[in-house]
Design a protein around this motif. Structure first.
Motif, mmCIF file in Angstrom:
data_model
loop_
_atom_site.group_PDB
_atom_site.id
_atom_site.type_symbol
_atom_site.label_atom_id
_atom_site.label_comp_id
_atom_site.label_asym_id
_atom_site.label_seq_id
_atom_site.Cartn_x
_atom_site.Cartn_y
_atom_site.Cartn_z
ATOM 1 N N GLY A 170 16.889 3.142 -11.306
ATOM 2 C CA GLY A 170 16.681 2.392 -12.540
ATOM 3 C C GLY A 170 15.514 2.792 -13.402
ATOM 4 N N ASP A 171 14.791 3.857 -13.036
ATOM 5 C CA ASP A 171 13.630 4.267 -13.829
ATOM 6 C C ASP A 171 14.055 5.289 -14.884
ATOM 7 N N ALA A 201 14.375 11.108 -17.842
ATOM 8 C CA ALA A 201 13.966 12.027 -18.905
ATOM 9 C C ALA A 201 13.102 13.158 -18.353
ATOM 10 N N ILE A 202 12.225 12.834 -17.394
ATOM 11 C CA ILE A 202 11.373 13.866 -16.789
ATOM 12 C C ILE A 202 12.223 14.866 -16.015
ATOM 13 N N ALA A 203 13.208 14.369 -15.266
ATOM 14 C CA ALA A 203 14.111 15.267 -14.537
ATOM 15 C C ALA A 203 14.825 16.204 -15.501
ATOM 16 N N ALA A 204 15.252 15.667 -16.642
ATOM 17 C CA ALA A 204 15.919 16.495 -17.644
ATOM 18 C C ALA A 204 14.982 17.585 -18.143
ATOM 19 N N ASP A 205 13.735 17.216 -18.437
ATOM 20 C CA ASP A 205 12.758 18.204 -18.903
ATOM 21 C C ASP A 205 12.533 19.299 -17.864
ATOM 22 N N LEU A 206 12.405 18.905 -16.597
ATOM 23 C CA LEU A 206 12.166 19.886 -15.530
ATOM 24 C C LEU A 206 13.348 20.830 -15.363
ATOM 25 N N ALA A 212 20.778 18.996 -17.244
ATOM 26 C CA ALA A 212 19.680 18.569 -18.113
ATOM 27 C C ALA A 212 20.223 17.911 -19.375
ATOM 28 N N VAL A 213 21.249 18.514 -19.967
ATOM 29 C CA VAL A 213 21.835 17.960 -21.189
ATOM 30 C C VAL A 213 22.440 16.580 -20.908
ATOM 31 N N ASP A 214 23.142 16.450 -19.780
ATOM 32 C CA ASP A 214 23.721 15.149 -19.428
ATOM 33 C C ASP A 214 22.640 14.085 -19.266
ATOM 34 N N LEU A 215 21.552 14.473 -18.613
ATOM 35 C CA LEU A 215 20.451 13.525 -18.412
ATOM 36 C C LEU A 215 19.775 13.171 -19.729
ATOM 37 N N TYR A 216 19.596 14.173 -20.588
ATOM 38 C CA TYR A 216 19.030 13.896 -21.911
ATOM 39 C C TYR A 216 19.905 12.894 -22.672
ATOM 40 N N SER A 235 19.509 9.461 -21.168
ATOM 41 C CA SER A 235 18.182 8.970 -21.524
ATOM 42 C C SER A 235 18.134 8.541 -22.985
ATOM 43 N N ALA A 236 18.763 9.339 -23.854
ATOM 44 C CA ALA A 236 18.799 8.999 -25.278
ATOM 45 C C ALA A 236 19.529 7.686 -25.507
ATOM 46 N N MET A 237 20.653 7.508 -24.825
ATOM 47 C CA MET A 237 21.453 6.309 -25.034
ATOM 48 C C MET A 237 20.776 5.064 -24.476
ATOM 49 N N HIS A 238 19.801 5.274 -23.593
ATOM 50 C CA HIS A 238 19.048 4.134 -23.060
ATOM 51 C C HIS A 238 17.751 3.913 -23.817
ATOM 52 N N GLY A 239 17.560 4.605 -24.922
ATOM 53 C CA GLY A 239 16.466 4.269 -25.815
ATOM 54 C C GLY A 239 15.177 5.033 -25.668
ATOM 55 N N THR A 240 15.143 6.130 -24.896
ATOM 56 C CA THR A 240 13.900 6.889 -24.774
ATOM 57 C C THR A 240 13.713 7.829 -25.963
ATOM 58 N N ASN A 241 12.481 8.282 -26.169
ATOM 59 C CA ASN A 241 12.198 9.294 -27.183
ATOM 60 C C ASN A 241 12.529 10.698 -26.680
ATOM 61 N N VAL A 242 12.393 10.877 -25.362
ATOM 62 C CA VAL A 242 12.551 12.214 -24.783
ATOM 63 C C VAL A 242 13.990 12.699 -24.891
ATOM 64 N N GLY A 243 14.959 11.800 -24.690
ATOM 65 C CA GLY A 243 16.362 12.208 -24.692
ATOM 66 C C GLY A 243 16.803 12.881 -25.980
#
Length: 282
Positions: free
Chosen positions: A164-165, A170-175, A189-193, A196-204
């Protein structure tokens, strides 16, 4: 500190008995140094610790790191800290890991032991504690750690994400995007981004912009890169948009006016989709 034979109650962890023993110890330790009965403190806490009471073991460790029982005894304190680690509480295991990682227990110094901290975090992670998994991800990607392993960091970040974190996702996607070396890493990485984007992060959104700009994990597409950079810009404060503004300028150098308009429309559609998506996802 010398261990003494204790006449413990038959069931020291019975709620009323446990509270009495612990409260007596706390009461004595709060008294002025010359008037406190430290044999009561020692006996009561030992009794509870021997019975597996986490809080009593931590209390004993903290006292031994001070001078309440005479000379500071870090070795004995660590014994009680490790005893406290024999718990099935993920939160308690995480707390012990933090003590060993930071070298501090209630403001008192104790030797840093990263390997022991990792053991505590791993146990907490196995119990489903996302903070512990995220901490392991952080440790294993730290340059100063002599067993640094980006692949292990990715695994723990993915575990934290499953627990749930969203930041760990997003960090896993970056790595994976930056260090991935196996087939499928870039696509993951793209799937994770995206998640992450759909859950509201800036990183995604920023990561998706980079992926489409560079053609990593997806086909290169400057219009989609522009769209995702626009989404990223919408989530950043004005003072933090410099990187995204530069990225948008790069994309516009490849796009005609109509394509820029199309990319902006796509960005608005993405944002609209996110509003309906995020509330229904964990």
């Amino acid at each position: 500190m010398g261990r003494v034979a204790l006449a413990c109650p038959d069931d020291p962890l019975a709620p009323d008995v446990r509270d009495r023993l612990f409260n007596e110890a706390q009461s004595e330790i709060r008294k002025p140094l010359q008037s406190g009965n430290f044999s009561i403190v020692q006996d009561n806490l030992l009794c509870l610790s021997d019975a597996g009471d986490y809080e009593a073991s931590i209390f004993m460790a903290a006292l031994l790191l001070g001078n309440e029982f005479g000379e500071r005894d870090e070795e004995e304190a660590r014994t009680f800290l490790m005893r406290a680690a024999n718990t099935q509480s993920a939160e308690n295991l995480y707390s012990i890991g933090q003590v060993l990682l930071l070298g501090s227990l209630e403001g008192r110094k104790i030797k840093v032991d990263i390997d022991a901290a990792i053991d505590a975090f791993v146990s907490a992670s196995a119990l489903g504690y996302a903070k512990a998994s995220a901490e392991l991800c952080s440790i294993y990607r730290t340059d100063s750690y002599d067993r640094k392993s980006i692949r292990t960091a990715i695994e723990f970040c993915l575990t934290a994400s499953e627990q749930g974190d969203r930041l760990s996702e997003a960090i896993a996607a970056d790595l994976l995007f930056e260090f991935g070396e196996y087939p499928g890493d870039a696509e993951q990485a793209v799937d994770l981004y995206f998640n992450s984007a759909m859950h509201g992060t800036n990183v995604g959104p920023l990561g998706l912009g980079k992926a489409y700009e560079q053609g990593v994990g997806v086909l290169q597409d400057y219009m989609l890169a522009h769209a995702w950079y626009n989404v990223a810009s919408s989530r950043l404060s004005p003072g933090n948009r410099k990187e995204v503004a530069e990225a948008l300028s790069r994309m516009e150098a490849y796009l005609g006016p109509e394509q820029v308009v199309h990319a902006q429309t796509t960005a608005r559609n993405i944002l609209n989709d996110m509003q309906s998506y995020a509330p229904h996802k964990n």
